[in-house]
Design an enzyme around this catalytic site. Sequence first.
Site, PDB file in Angstrom:
ATOM      1  CB  ILE A  47      -0.890   0.049   1.279  1.00 15.45           C
ATOM      2  CG1 ILE A  47      -1.585  -1.288   1.544  1.00 15.45           C
ATOM      3  CG2 ILE A  47      -1.886   1.211   1.218  1.00 15.45           C
ATOM      4  CD1 ILE A  47      -2.522  -1.769   0.509  1.00 15.45           C
ATOM      5  CG  HIS A  49       0.278   3.118   4.335  1.00 17.35           C
ATOM      6  ND1 HIS A  49      -0.923   2.545   4.669  1.00 17.35           N
ATOM      7  CD2 HIS A  49       1.201   2.124   4.417  1.00 17.35           C
ATOM      8  CE1 HIS A  49      -0.739   1.251   4.945  1.00 17.35           C
ATOM      9  NE2 HIS A  49       0.544   0.977   4.795  1.00 17.35           N
ATOM     10  NE  ARG A 310       3.629  -5.132  10.631  1.00 17.51           N
ATOM     11  CZ  ARG A 310       2.965  -6.281  10.799  1.00 17.51           C
ATOM     12  NH1 ARG A 310       3.551  -7.321  11.356  1.00 17.51           N
ATOM     13  NH2 ARG A 310       1.711  -6.379  10.415  1.00 17.51           N
ATOM     14  CB  SER A 336       4.101  -0.404   7.789  1.00 15.10           C
ATOM     15  OG  SER A 336       3.199   0.129   6.884  1.00 15.10           O
ATOM     16  CB  CYS A 400      -2.031 -18.703 -13.943  1.00 13.63           C
ATOM     17  SG  CYS A 400      -2.005 -20.433 -13.536  1.00 13.63           S
TER      18      CYS A 400
HETATM   19  C1  LIG Z   1       3.665  -7.290   7.173  1.00 14.39           C
HETATM   20  C2  LIG Z   1       4.176  -6.020   6.583  1.00 14.39           C
HETATM   21  C3  LIG Z   1       3.323  -5.134   5.934  1.00 14.39           C
HETATM   22  C4  LIG Z   1       3.787  -3.947   5.401  1.00 14.39           C
HETATM   23  N1  LIG Z   1       2.964  -3.164   4.645  1.00 14.39           N
HETATM   24  C5  LIG Z   1       3.435  -2.019   4.102  1.00 14.39           C
HETATM   25  C6  LIG Z   1       2.614  -1.234   3.261  1.00 14.39           C
HETATM   26  O1  LIG Z   1       1.523  -1.617   2.898  1.00 14.39           O
HETATM   27  N2  LIG Z   1       3.102  -0.053   2.839  1.00 14.39           N
HETATM   28  C7  LIG Z   1       4.308   0.409   3.205  1.00 14.39           C
HETATM   29  O2  LIG Z   1       4.637   1.541   2.856  1.00 14.39           O
HETATM   30  N3  LIG Z   1       5.145  -0.347   3.944  1.00 14.39           N
HETATM   31  C8  LIG Z   1       4.738  -1.558   4.379  1.00 14.39           C
HETATM   32  N4  LIG Z   1       5.559  -2.354   5.107  1.00 14.39           N
HETATM   33  C9  LIG Z   1       6.918  -1.891   5.391  1.00 14.39           C
HETATM   34  C10 LIG Z   1       7.864  -2.106   4.236  1.00 14.39           C
HETATM   35  O3  LIG Z   1       7.695  -3.363   3.645  1.00 14.39           O
HETATM   36  C11 LIG Z   1       9.292  -1.952   4.761  1.00 14.39           C
HETATM   37  O4  LIG Z   1       9.379  -0.758   5.495  1.00 14.39           O
HETATM   38  C12 LIG Z   1      10.306  -1.910   3.658  1.00 14.39           C
HETATM   39  O5  LIG Z   1      10.133  -2.959   2.762  1.00 14.39           O
HETATM   40  C13 LIG Z   1      11.683  -1.952   4.287  1.00 14.39           C
HETATM   41  O6  LIG Z   1      12.641  -1.941   3.269  1.00 14.39           O
HETATM   42  P1  LIG Z   1      14.171  -2.024   3.631  1.00 14.39           P
HETATM   43  O7  LIG Z   1      14.894  -1.757   2.379  1.00 14.39           O
HETATM   44  O8  LIG Z   1      14.453  -1.159   4.815  1.00 14.39           O
HETATM   45  O9  LIG Z   1      14.400  -3.508   4.168  1.00 14.39           O
HETATM   46  P2  LIG Z   1      14.543  -4.898   3.388  1.00 14.39           P
HETATM   47  O10 LIG Z   1      13.640  -4.991   2.231  1.00 14.39           O
HETATM   48  O11 LIG Z   1      14.426  -5.967   4.418  1.00 14.39           O
HETATM   49  O12 LIG Z   1      16.026  -4.856   2.832  1.00 14.39           O
HETATM   50  C14 LIG Z   1      17.147  -5.084   3.652  1.00 14.39           C
HETATM   51  C15 LIG Z   1      18.191  -5.803   2.843  1.00 14.39           C
HETATM   52  O13 LIG Z   1      19.395  -5.889   3.606  1.00 14.39           O
HETATM   53  C16 LIG Z   1      20.033  -7.078   3.241  1.00 14.39           C
HETATM   54  N5  LIG Z   1      21.008  -7.447   4.286  1.00 14.39           N
HETATM   55  C17 LIG Z   1      20.759  -7.743   5.579  1.00 14.39           C
HETATM   56  N6  LIG Z   1      21.908  -8.065   6.203  1.00 14.39           N
HETATM   57  C18 LIG Z   1      22.910  -7.975   5.296  1.00 14.39           C
HETATM   58  C19 LIG Z   1      24.309  -8.203   5.327  1.00 14.39           C
HETATM   59  N7  LIG Z   1      24.954  -8.617   6.444  1.00 14.39           N
HETATM   60  N8  LIG Z   1      25.023  -8.008   4.207  1.00 14.39           N
HETATM   61  C20 LIG Z   1      24.414  -7.614   3.057  1.00 14.39           C
HETATM   62  N9  LIG Z   1      23.083  -7.399   2.972  1.00 14.39           N
HETATM   63  C21 LIG Z   1      22.340  -7.579   4.068  1.00 14.39           C
HETATM   64  C22 LIG Z   1      18.892  -8.072   3.119  1.00 14.39           C
HETATM   65  O14 LIG Z   1      19.253  -9.203   2.315  1.00 14.39           O
HETATM   66  C23 LIG Z   1      17.805  -7.230   2.488  1.00 14.39           C
HETATM   67  O15 LIG Z   1      17.747  -7.373   1.087  1.00 14.39           O
HETATM   68  C24 LIG Z   1       5.140  -3.578   5.596  1.00 14.39           C
HETATM   69  C25 LIG Z   1       6.004  -4.476   6.222  1.00 14.39           C
HETATM   70  C26 LIG Z   1       5.543  -5.707   6.673  1.00 14.39           C
HETATM   71  C27 LIG Z   1       6.501  -6.694   7.223  1.00 14.39           C
END
Ligand SMILES: Cc1cc2nc3c(=O)[nH]c(=O)nc-3n(C[C@H](O)[C@H](O)[C@H](O)COP(=O)(O)OP(=O)(O)OC[C@H]3O[C@@H](n4cnc5c(N)ncnc54)[C@H](O)[C@@H]3O)c2cc1C
Length: 470
Positions: A47, A49, A310, A336, A400
């Site tokens: 979403i 938001h 999360r 989120s 599909c």
């Molecule tokens: C159930 C749920 C529902 C959500 N719904 C929404 C929504 O509807 N709308 C919204 O805006 N947000 C939503 N969110 C939040 C959103 O998904 C996250 O805030 C966002 O995806 C976080 O992105 P990120 O890049 O911080 O983390 P991640 O996508 O987790 O990326 C972190 C990366 O770091 C890498 N990494 C970790 N450790 C190492 C290491 N030692 N060396 C190299 N790489 C490493 C991992 O492999 C990973 O690829 C939701 C989250 C959840 C769990």
Amino acid sequence: MVDVVIIGAGAVGCAAAMELSRYRLSVCVVDKESDVCEGTTKANSAIVHAGFDAKPGTLKAKLNVRGSEMMEELSKKLQFAYIRNQAMVLCFDKNDLGALEELKAKGEKNGVRELSIITGDEARALEPNLTDEVQGALLAKTSAIVCPFEMTIAFAENALANGVEFKLSTAVTGIEKTAEGFDIQTTRGSIEAKTVINAAGVYADRIHGMVCKTPLKIIPRKGEYMLMDKENVPTVSRTIFQLPTKMGKGILVTPTVHGNLLAGPTAQDIDDKENTATTGEGLAEVRAKGSLSVKNVPWGKVITSFTGLRAVGESGDFMIGESDTEGFFDAAGIESPGLTSAPAIGEYLCELIAKRIPLERKESFIDTRQGLIHFAQLDDKARDELIKKDPAYGKIVCRCCTVTEGEIRDAIDRPLGATTLDGVKRRTGAGMGRCQGGFCSPTSMALIAEKLGIKIEAVRKNGVYESEVR
Ligand SMILES: Cc1cc2nc3c(=O)[nH]c(=O)nc-3n(C[C@H](O)[C@H](O)[C@H](O)COP(=O)(O)OP(=O)(O)OC[C@H]3O[C@@H](n4cnc5c(N)ncnc54)[C@H](O)[C@@H]3O)c2cc1C
């Protein structure tokens, strides 16, 4: 020595890379997985938001609203799916109407436009499948849905086109502060960098702990989902929320940009950062709470269930900023609405990096990206023309979702292309339908094997290949 190393190729890391690639900087993104979007970014509600939920004055509120404002234009320039489908927050008890008003006031304070309170009957007139229990709703017209994979891949491909280097299948194992910056040890050698951005999702605390004195704690909060087949479902067109609780935004029922119905997530704090198992209890909760909002949800048409984690920090807000170690920046606790906020977090990180390295805009910055062709979305004339140019677009591989061999070849061949079955699925949709890859997997595997020069039985669903493929 590079100017910035970004650890983590999720939505946040890729958005930061894209924003930093506007400037004359050398930037490198490192991820332990073999593809971008393998962490939390691959499993969420998708979403965009509107921004009424976050506490006014917080970074979360500011970056949510800014990110939501940026998303539509980014989706057009970078060609990823975005549908402004609107959202409703429901209440089931007249005594809770005040809470809806409070939510509206909070949203307005955050700068969210087009919020209104409607009665239960007005809500049912807009969404006939809402239950009779609905007493009122907050209607948010700026809420939208995206494809998180397509969005993150688009950010990454744009960053790559603008000179960012991606080191995938490369886990960071240690970080040392040096006189010039940092020495980052990885499973594929070390990288020297002037500054570091820690965008490691649920592992941001471990990365932080490698070089910072002040501890940072991230608790994984599990969210379980059920995804329904897109055929014959009595559905809703808006995202249907319930009044939020202190554990989050509660169980929602929403369409996806691919035309399915999605219900979830639960919210349960756990210890294990890898525990993405679904549970009978979790899915029962999704069914029970989803049924409170929407009548006749086709629970019998579930094609898959999944869990997202999360990355919950202790402050309740996003933890973005320079740590106690000069030049080391955290983008931690990005729960989120992290997906929505990602492009705004990228902009904000640029402002912070600018305090350490002077930023100079690049005239050559390319702000567009050619997305993949989605054959299913074309009319007959466009399909014929495409097949004349490349007959591979005339061979349907995924029945599909009507995905062709041409699309799968493109997904594999493009820079930063797919090397696994999940990589193909996230770029093309092949395997996302009712049979969940039963028919298309062998052909997708053969095409991956051909490109990588490996045996078909060596092709992986996801994860890192033993021999390097990138
Ligand atoms: C159930 C749920 C529902 C959500 N719904 C929404 C929504 O509807 N709308 C919204 O805006 N947000 C939503 N969110 C939040 C959103 O998904 C996250 O805030 C966002 O995806 C976080 O992105 P990120 O890049 O911080 O983390 P991640 O996508 O987790 O990326 C972190 C990366 O770091 C890498 N990494 C970790 N450790 C190492 C290491 N030692 N060396 C190299 N790489 C490493 C991992 O492999 C990973 O690829 C939701 C989250 C959840 C769990």
